[in-house]
Motif scaffolding. Structure first.
Motif, mmCIF file in Angstrom:
data_model
loop_
_atom_site.group_PDB
_atom_site.id
_atom_site.type_symbol
_atom_site.label_atom_id
_atom_site.label_comp_id
_atom_site.label_asym_id
_atom_site.label_seq_id
_atom_site.Cartn_x
_atom_site.Cartn_y
_atom_site.Cartn_z
ATOM 1 N N LYS A 227 32.429 25.651 67.122
ATOM 2 C CA LYS A 227 31.807 25.183 65.735
ATOM 3 C C LYS A 227 31.354 23.961 65.073
ATOM 4 C CE LYS A 227 35.644 24.350 63.433
ATOM 5 N NZ LYS A 227 36.436 22.773 62.652
ATOM 6 N N GLU B 57 36.762 26.240 70.853
ATOM 7 C CA GLU B 57 36.984 26.905 69.897
ATOM 8 C C GLU B 57 36.449 25.892 68.693
ATOM 9 O OE1 GLU B 57 39.803 27.432 71.283
ATOM 10 O OE2 GLU B 57 39.125 29.214 72.347
ATOM 11 N N ASP B 58 37.092 24.680 68.359
ATOM 12 C CA ASP B 58 37.092 23.562 67.571
ATOM 13 C C ASP B 58 34.858 23.021 68.123
ATOM 14 O OD1 ASP B 58 38.414 23.197 66.175
ATOM 15 O OD2 ASP B 58 39.376 21.959 68.022
#
Length: 167
Positions: free
Chosen positions: A134, A130-131
């Motif tokens: 992003k 997820e990081d």
């Protein structure tokens, strides 16, 4: 169509539905591509390529292959090769074979890249997929070593199985 299952269920279903080749159907019915079946792909593509005046020189480690185009121009050869790829089953079987070998669990690409980044100490151990998703649009990755982090990212993006300590 066989009842496909497992990590590559949808990929096998797509190959079955979109390929008109009985050979491809035969090969993927058991959801594996054996060395013997892959050798048959090489034999089939070689015969097809030879029938068009070229010589098949073999498959490369990266999934591609080499041909000697003989008297044909590059453009002429490139126009003829897709038919041989389809006829031999290479179009579908090469991709599936490589995916099964390199990513048997069909882990999403971003997860594999993040695992590589962590394993090679490019980012901290708590960094997540997820990081990564992003950070990717802005290329704002939290490299542990800002001067060399981009090199690690490039290497892991190109090959998530890379071991940077050996390079």
């Amino acid at each position: 169509m066989p009842s496909f299952s497992g990590a590559y269920k949808s990929e096998f279903e797509q190959a079955w539905n979109e390929s008109e080749s009985d050979f491809v159907h035969e090969v993927i019915a058991d959801q594996e591509i054996t060395d013997e079946e892959w050798a048959e792909v090489a034999t089939r593509i070689s015969k097809c390529v030879e029938s068009k005046g070229m010589t098949f020189k073999g498959f490369l480690d990266d999934g591609g292959y080499e041909v000697d185009t003989g008297s044909l121009s590059g453009d002429e050869a490139n126009a003829l090769l897709p038919a041989c790829e389809d006829e031999s089953g290479e179009t579908w079987l090469n991709h599936l074979r490589r995916q099964l070998a390199s990513n048997p669990d069909n882990t999403p690409a971003e997860e594999r890249v993040v695992q590589c980044l962590i394993r090679n100490s490019v980012v901290a151990g708590d960094y997540t997929a997820e990081d990564y998703l992003k950070d990717a649009p802005q290329q704002s990755f939290p490299y542990l070593e800002p001067d060399t982090g981009i090199d690690g990212l490039r290497a892991c993006s190109a090959n998530p199985d890379v071991d940077l300590s050996t390079q």
